[in-house]
Design an enzyme around this catalytic site. Structure first.
Site, PDB file in Angstrom:
ATOM      1  N   CYS A 125       0.834  -1.205   0.000  1.00 40.40           N
ATOM      2  CA  CYS A 125       0.000   0.000   0.000  1.00 40.40           C
ATOM      3  C   CYS A 125       0.875   1.265   0.000  1.00 40.40           C
ATOM      4  O   CYS A 125       1.550   1.526  -0.983  1.00 40.40           O
ATOM      5  CB  CYS A 125      -0.965  -0.042   1.190  1.00 40.40           C
ATOM      6  SG  CYS A 125      -2.389   1.060   1.013  1.00 40.40           S
TER       7      CYS A 125
ATOM      8  N   HIS B 120      -3.666  -5.601  -0.157  1.00 36.47           N
ATOM      9  CA  HIS B 120      -3.293  -6.172   1.139  1.00 36.47           C
ATOM     10  C   HIS B 120      -3.344  -7.701   1.070  1.00 36.47           C
ATOM     11  O   HIS B 120      -4.409  -8.297   1.229  1.00 36.47           O
ATOM     12  CB  HIS B 120      -4.243  -5.682   2.238  1.00 36.47           C
ATOM     13  CG  HIS B 120      -3.993  -4.269   2.656  1.00 36.47           C
ATOM     14  ND1 HIS B 120      -3.182  -3.934   3.716  1.00 36.47           N
ATOM     15  CD2 HIS B 120      -4.433  -3.104   2.138  1.00 36.47           C
ATOM     16  CE1 HIS B 120      -3.137  -2.619   3.841  1.00 36.47           C
ATOM     17  NE2 HIS B 120      -3.895  -2.092   2.894  1.00 36.47           N
TER      18      HIS B 120
ATOM     19  N   GLU C   2      -2.390  -9.725   3.239  1.00 41.22           N
ATOM     20  CA  GLU C   2      -2.702 -10.290   4.562  1.00 41.22           C
ATOM     21  C   GLU C   2      -4.187 -10.215   4.894  1.00 41.22           C
ATOM     22  O   GLU C   2      -4.622 -10.689   5.941  1.00 41.22           O
ATOM     23  CB  GLU C   2      -1.893  -9.566   5.645  1.00 41.22           C
ATOM     24  CG  GLU C   2      -2.493  -8.283   6.184  1.00 41.22           C
ATOM     25  CD  GLU C   2      -2.440  -7.109   5.226  1.00 41.22           C
ATOM     26  OE1 GLU C   2      -2.983  -6.048   5.561  1.00 41.22           O
ATOM     27  OE2 GLU C   2      -1.847  -7.241   4.140  1.00 41.22           O
TER      28      GLU C   2
END
Length: 448
Positions: free
Chosen positions: A285, A379, A381
């Site tokens: 990001c 993202h 994760e």
């Protein structure tokens, strides 16, 4: 069939949901700088605020979204009609090899305000300890329910992210603010507000040492590293990593809020790191944007931004388990992106591109550069979000057991371990080559 027609089976109702209590009748209004106003009721803190009005298409994980530091300074509109139905969990966890002190993405609510179509008056979940309304009250965050979030979303979709004001109580009936009164959070260095002020360590007994530049890190980023046996040192966003870089086996750059132009200091320091340091670097990001700026790319403000759990990205090249032409559905939250330039800076190539707006979703160092550097706008994760990229493997990393079911965080940590092994001189070149050789043939990740 016969029994269904003649035997009435009593309807079983679920009576385990907890009632949130009556929603206050205090009026609340959302004013947009473009002139529109939306009237509803307050269910959060009784205070008025300014912010940047954005929307998220996430269907679940409102608690994770609200505690994501990347939402700092923003009035968050949820497109999902009903919010709050599973309450809010206790946000405490131990500091150990599995956790980083919190269950959610930070200790506090990070967004400035919340706008929902209908807040749930009952919540039910085995981990819930309070309602969304109680949580907002306790953290001093205003919130509005009973407005047409569809109409707000259409406006933001047409005109882009818009400055707004949430007016509560007596302020709700007052005239809308003048255009010059609206506060623009992008003018401030929001990263400096959410980044750690002092370095701290997590899982110090881990087998590989990774430095993390904190631009507003989600807790699950740190959690994903320590759960892979990494000893993590979290540093302020503008820390001079070059002064201590030889102590570490890898560098990670986190997500964060606002305009990356406020972080030019970090980009300039990182440029020196990338030129002089040959260990693995990974950014997500805001971290991805900082890597891009350090490489010579420009960042720009998008009209709409991408926020939600359903953003499709296209892999532009086959590399490791990534296969060119495959689309991954990802979790995203950003207003800025890197410009797609032709030609790309020497030693760099685009890795992913957004299928909706063609924005750059990932970059990486070329094989010819000899570097191990990756950045992704999304993202991997999750927390929350889809798991399409949970099995994505960064090139030239292999599980010690030969497993193909790897995550990007596992890939990064293992690449750091491979580099540590190679640079220690304790392993032969043949041993290190056998450690990475199985990735020579790209494979499509299969989700478990």
């Amino acid at each position: 069939m016969f029994s269904r027609q003649f035997i009435r089976i009593p309807r079983l109702t679920r009576g385990l949901a907890t009632h949130t209590g009556p929603i206050t009748s205090v009026p609340a209004t959302l004013h947009l700088k473009t002139g529109q106003s939306f009237y509803g009721r307050s269910f959060g803190a009784h205070k008025s605020i300014y912010g940047e009005t954005v929307f998220s298409t996430s269907i679940t994980s409102y608690t994770e979204s609200m505690t994501d530091p990347s939402y700092r300074g923003q009035i968050l509109v949820f497109t999902t009609p009903l919010i709050g139905n599973y309450g809010v969990p206790q946000n405490k966890a131990p500091f150990d090899s599995q956790d980083v002190g919190v269950i959610l993405e930070s200790q506090n609510i990070q967004c400035s305000a919340v706008i929902v179509g209908d807040v749930a008056e009952k919540f039910s979940h085995y981990t819930a300890v309070e309602s969304l309304a109680s949580w907002c009250h306790r953290h001093g965050v205003p919130a509005i329910t009973g407005v047409d979030t569809r109409a707000i979303t259409r406006l933001l979709r047409d005109q882009g992210t818009t400055l707004g004001r949430v007016a509560v109580g007596d302020d709700a009936s007052a005239p809308a603010p003048a255009a010059e009164e609206f506060w623009d959070p992008s003018k401030e260095n929001l990263v400096d507000q959410v980044s750690t002020k002092t370095p701290y360590e997590l899982n110090p007994s881990g087998s590989v040492k990774i430095a993390v530049l904190d631009f507003g890190a989600k807790a699950n980023i740190l959690r994903s590293l320590v759960r892979r046996d990494a000893a993590v040192t979290v540093l302020p966003w503008n820390y001079d990593f070059n002064a201590i870089r030889d102590q570490y086996d890898g560098l990670f750059l986190t997500n964060g809020p606002g305009d990356p132009a406020h972080c030019k200091e970090a980009a300039l320091k990182l440029r020196r790191t990338l030129q002089e340091w040959n260990k693995p670097v990974f950014g997500i990001c805001m971290g991805h944007q900082i890597i891009g700026m350090a490489a010579g790319l420009d960042a720009y403000r998008m009209t709409f931004g991408n926020r939600g759990h359903n953003q499709p990205v296209l892999a532009l090249a086959s590399s490791g388990s990534i296969k060119a032409g495959r689309v991954y559905v990802t979790s995203q939250n950003h207003q800025y992106a890197l410009k797609l330039e032709d030609p790309f800076p020497q030693g760099w190539e685009p890795f992913f591109i957004n299928c909706n707006d063609s924005s750059v979703e990932g970059i990486k160092s070329t094989e010819e550069s000899g570097k191990k550097i990756w950045g992704v706008q999304f993202h991997p994760e999750s927390a929350g979000g889809p798991l399409d990229t949970i099995e994505v493997r960064i090139p030239c990393v292999v599980n010690c057991n030969g497993s193909n079911a790897l995550q990007m965080f596992t890939d990064f940590v293992l690449e750091c371990k491979a580099h540590k092994l190679k640079s220690s001189g304790l392993a032969s070149k043949k041993t290190v080559d056998s450690f990475v050789e199985p990735l020579a043939t790209p494979q499509i990740a299969v989700q478990a």
